[in-house]
Enzyme design. Structure first.
Site, PDB file in Angstrom:
ATOM      1  N   ALA A 184      -4.021   8.035   5.029  1.00  0.00           N
ATOM      2  CA  ALA A 184      -2.571   8.286   5.111  1.00  0.00           C
ATOM      3  C   ALA A 184      -1.811   7.776   3.889  1.00  0.00           C
ATOM      4  O   ALA A 184      -0.604   8.007   3.779  1.00  0.00           O
ATOM      5  CB  ALA A 184      -2.002   7.648   6.380  1.00  0.00           C
ATOM      6  N   ASP A 187      -7.153   1.512  14.853  1.00  0.00           N
ATOM      7  CA  ASP A 187      -6.960   0.239  14.156  1.00  0.00           C
ATOM      8  C   ASP A 187      -8.340  -0.320  13.807  1.00  0.00           C
ATOM      9  O   ASP A 187      -9.070  -0.810  14.678  1.00  0.00           O
ATOM     10  CB  ASP A 187      -6.187  -0.728  15.054  1.00  0.00           C
ATOM     11  N   LEU A 188      -8.689  -0.255  12.545  1.00  0.00           N
ATOM     12  CA  LEU A 188     -10.030  -0.663  12.107  1.00  0.00           C
ATOM     13  C   LEU A 188     -10.191  -2.182  12.022  1.00  0.00           C
ATOM     14  O   LEU A 188     -11.260  -2.658  11.667  1.00  0.00           O
ATOM     15  CB  LEU A 188     -10.366  -0.024  10.760  1.00  0.00           C
ATOM     16  N   LYS A 190     -14.222  -8.090  -1.067  1.00  0.00           N
ATOM     17  CA  LYS A 190     -14.678  -7.037  -1.982  1.00  0.00           C
ATOM     18  C   LYS A 190     -16.058  -7.357  -2.561  1.00  0.00           C
ATOM     19  O   LYS A 190     -16.861  -6.459  -2.815  1.00  0.00           O
ATOM     20  CB  LYS A 190     -13.637  -6.814  -3.091  1.00  0.00           C
ATOM     21  N   TYR A 235      -9.366 -11.911  -0.186  1.00  0.00           N
ATOM     22  CA  TYR A 235      -9.415 -10.533  -0.706  1.00  0.00           C
ATOM     23  C   TYR A 235     -10.634 -10.352  -1.614  1.00  0.00           C
ATOM     24  O   TYR A 235     -11.432  -9.425  -1.417  1.00  0.00           O
ATOM     25  CB  TYR A 235      -8.125 -10.193  -1.459  1.00  0.00           C
ATOM     26  N   GLY A 294      -8.312   5.304   5.679  1.00  0.00           N
ATOM     27  CA  GLY A 294      -7.141   5.021   4.846  1.00  0.00           C
ATOM     28  C   GLY A 294      -6.549   6.296   4.273  1.00  0.00           C
ATOM     29  O   GLY A 294      -5.977   6.313   3.187  1.00  0.00           O
ATOM     30  N   GLY A 324      -7.859  -0.353   3.624  1.00  0.00           N
ATOM     31  CA  GLY A 324      -7.952  -1.727   3.155  1.00  0.00           C
ATOM     32  C   GLY A 324      -6.593  -2.368   3.015  1.00  0.00           C
ATOM     33  O   GLY A 324      -5.563  -1.687   3.032  1.00  0.00           O
ATOM     34  N   ASP A 335      -6.784   6.552  10.133  1.00  0.00           N
ATOM     35  CA  ASP A 335      -5.768   5.586   9.672  1.00  0.00           C
ATOM     36  C   ASP A 335      -4.976   5.088  10.876  1.00  0.00           C
ATOM     37  O   ASP A 335      -5.155   5.585  12.001  1.00  0.00           O
ATOM     38  CB  ASP A 335      -4.844   6.234   8.620  1.00  0.00           C
TER      39      ASP A 335
HETATM   40  P1  NAD Z   1      -2.692   1.800   0.523  1.00  0.00           P
HETATM   41  O1  NAD Z   1      -2.000   0.665   1.199  1.00  0.00           O
HETATM   42  O2  NAD Z   1      -1.880   2.832  -0.159  1.00  0.00           O
HETATM   43  O3  NAD Z   1      -3.674   2.529   1.564  1.00  0.00           O
HETATM   44  C1  NAD Z   1      -4.499   1.812   2.433  1.00  0.00           C
HETATM   45  C2  NAD Z   1      -4.573   2.558   3.745  1.00  0.00           C
HETATM   46  O4  NAD Z   1      -5.408   1.791   4.621  1.00  0.00           O
HETATM   47  C3  NAD Z   1      -3.206   2.711   4.437  1.00  0.00           C
HETATM   48  O5  NAD Z   1      -2.966   4.041   4.804  1.00  0.00           O
HETATM   49  C4  NAD Z   1      -3.328   1.817   5.654  1.00  0.00           C
HETATM   50  O6  NAD Z   1      -2.593   2.255   6.795  1.00  0.00           O
HETATM   51  C5  NAD Z   1      -4.844   1.847   5.911  1.00  0.00           C
HETATM   52  N1  NAD Z   1      -5.203   0.714   6.734  1.00  0.00           N
HETATM   53  C6  NAD Z   1      -4.888  -0.579   6.543  1.00  0.00           C
HETATM   54  N2  NAD Z   1      -5.262  -1.328   7.596  1.00  0.00           N
HETATM   55  C7  NAD Z   1      -5.826  -0.477   8.487  1.00  0.00           C
HETATM   56  C8  NAD Z   1      -6.382  -0.633   9.769  1.00  0.00           C
HETATM   57  N3  NAD Z   1      -6.386  -1.821  10.408  1.00  0.00           N
HETATM   58  N4  NAD Z   1      -6.871   0.453  10.409  1.00  0.00           N
HETATM   59  C9  NAD Z   1      -6.843   1.676   9.817  1.00  0.00           C
HETATM   60  N5  NAD Z   1      -6.321   1.883   8.596  1.00  0.00           N
HETATM   61  C10 NAD Z   1      -5.804   0.833   7.935  1.00  0.00           C
HETATM   62  O7  NAD Z   1      -3.714   1.096  -0.484  1.00  0.00           O
HETATM   63  P2  NAD Z   1      -4.625   1.637  -1.689  1.00  0.00           P
HETATM   64  O8  NAD Z   1      -4.186   0.897  -2.879  1.00  0.00           O
HETATM   65  O9  NAD Z   1      -4.756   3.101  -1.704  1.00  0.00           O
HETATM   66  O10 NAD Z   1      -5.995   0.945  -1.238  1.00  0.00           O
HETATM   67  C11 NAD Z   1      -7.167   1.674  -0.920  1.00  0.00           C
HETATM   68  C12 NAD Z   1      -8.344   0.754  -1.153  1.00  0.00           C
HETATM   69  O11 NAD Z   1      -8.408   0.448  -2.549  1.00  0.00           O
HETATM   70  C13 NAD Z   1      -8.264  -0.590  -0.435  1.00  0.00           C
HETATM   71  O12 NAD Z   1      -9.548  -0.941   0.034  1.00  0.00           O
HETATM   72  C14 NAD Z   1      -7.863  -1.557  -1.536  1.00  0.00           C
HETATM   73  O13 NAD Z   1      -8.314  -2.860  -1.299  1.00  0.00           O
HETATM   74  C15 NAD Z   1      -8.554  -0.940  -2.731  1.00  0.00           C
HETATM   75  N6  NAD Z   1      -8.001  -1.318  -4.036  1.00  0.00           N
HETATM   76  C16 NAD Z   1      -6.706  -1.095  -4.334  1.00  0.00           C
HETATM   77  C17 NAD Z   1      -6.248  -1.439  -5.608  1.00  0.00           C
HETATM   78  C18 NAD Z   1      -4.831  -1.186  -6.032  1.00  0.00           C
HETATM   79  O14 NAD Z   1      -4.412  -1.741  -7.055  1.00  0.00           O
HETATM   80  N7  NAD Z   1      -4.073  -0.362  -5.334  1.00  0.00           N
HETATM   81  C19 NAD Z   1      -7.113  -2.025  -6.534  1.00  0.00           C
HETATM   82  C20 NAD Z   1      -8.433  -2.231  -6.180  1.00  0.00           C
HETATM   83  C21 NAD Z   1      -8.878  -1.867  -4.930  1.00  0.00           C
END
Ligand code: NAD
Length: 276
Positions: A10, A41-42, A158, A154, A8, A71, A32
């Site tokens: 990117a 693609d994960l 987690k 979701y 992730g 995620g 990513d």
């Molecule tokens: P984000 O969307 O900014 O980044 C997530 C990254 O995961 C993206 O770059 C996306 O391309 C990559 N990704 C998604 N599906 C993919 C796949 N199939 N293959 C490869 N890469 C993939 O989100 P974020 O908020 O930075 O989230 C990071 C983590 O934090 C996630 O696990 C999310 O569940 C968790 N999280 C986020 C929040 C929030 O409020 N933002 C809160 C709690 C937990």
């Protein structure tokens, strides 16, 4: 200086963490869908196998750490949430374990969520199915829950990934091999993932009304400092912990739920040895 895998990488917290680790002089192998050293693609078995292998090749078989931040937030893509948020973490880390052990004091941070402890009525059967990496069964288990399905999948993903990390962290082939595996559980952090939720009328209202005692959303760069800390030597004695960084939401709902005494049944194996 070490070599770290960041999924992730990117966007959002993964990107902020990769930037911070690079600024510290480490080599980061980002994974990513696009815009990373390893494009994969994960959500598919082939994508995961390819990503796991390419990271091992790029790291020359030795990883000083990994941050699993790829995620998805709650949406109708139930299979994809399960595949990326839970199954990809388990499969990548199982394949990277020997390379992490080779570093002798590797640190792994799985990005969980406070959704694991602040979402009510998450079906136990969904969590059980995910822990068995049975995505079809996990999706099926939610079939009667209608519009609650995205939030339930979701949160279940987690819960499952946090439990897997805690169970795995203490095993001899992990803790005993010098690997420190922990979970960072953020609350609402202003990343593209949260922005998408805010733009959705139903989810946006729920996110805005959810209590955050400190006021306002978290900042991805501030969260990346926790990931940096948890991948540093400071984490040598941190093992199987879920570090909640959520502006107080979990404490607001759960102040009296933890700490609490360990159930006697959990102590049975220890007591047996103690009394022998
Ligand atoms: P984000 O969307 O900014 O980044 C997530 C990254 O995961 C993206 O770059 C996306 O391309 C990559 N990704 C998604 N599906 C993919 C796949 N199939 N293959 C490869 N890469 C993939 O989100 P974020 O908020 O930075 O989230 C990071 C983590 O934090 C996630 O696990 C999310 O569940 C968790 N999280 C986020 C929040 C929030 O409020 N933002 C809160 C709690 C937990």
């Amino acid at each position: 200086m070490g070599t770290y895998a960041v999924t992730g990488s990117a966007s959002g917290m993964g990107r902020a963490t990769a930037t911070r680790l690079r600024a510290d002089g480490h080599t980061v192998i980002g994974v990513d869908l696009a815009g990373a050293e390893v494009t994969a693609d994960l959500s598919t078995p082939d994508g995961r196998a390819d990503a796991a292998q390419r990271v091992l090749t790029a790291a020359d078989g030795c990883l000083h750490g990994a941050v699993l931040a790829a995620g998805l937030g709650p949406s109708d893509r139930l299979h994809t949430i399960a595949e990326v948020n839970h199954v990809s973490v388990v499969t990548l880390l199982e394949q990277w374990r020997p390379a992490l052990a080779a570093a002798e004091s590797a640190k792994v941070v799985v990005i969980g969520s406070n959704s694991a402890t602040t979402t009510p009525a998450v079906p136990k059967r969904t969590v059980r199915a995910l822990l068995a990496c049975d995505v079809e069964r996990a999706v099926r288990s939610l079939r009667f829950l209608g519009p609650a399905r995205p939030a339930m999948m979701y949160a279940a993903s987690k819960i499952a990934v946090s439990r897997w990390a805690r169970r795995t962290a203490v095993r001899p082939d992990w803790a005993g091999a010098g690997i420190r595996l922990n979970v960072l559980a953020p609350g609402a952090v202003l990343t593209p993932l949260l922005e998408a939720q805010l733009a959705n009328p139903r989810q946006g209202k729920a996110v805005r009304r959810f209590p955050i005692p400190v006021g306002g959303f978290g900042d991805p760069d501030a969260l990346s400092r926790w990931a940096q800390f948890m991948t540093s030597d400071a984490a040598d004695f941190l093992c199987g912990s879920v570090v909640v960084v959520d502006g107080g939401t979990d404490a607001y709902f759960r102040a009296d739920d933890w700490p609490r005494p360990v159930p006697l049944r959990a102590l049975a194996p220890y007591l047996k040895r103690f009394l022998a």
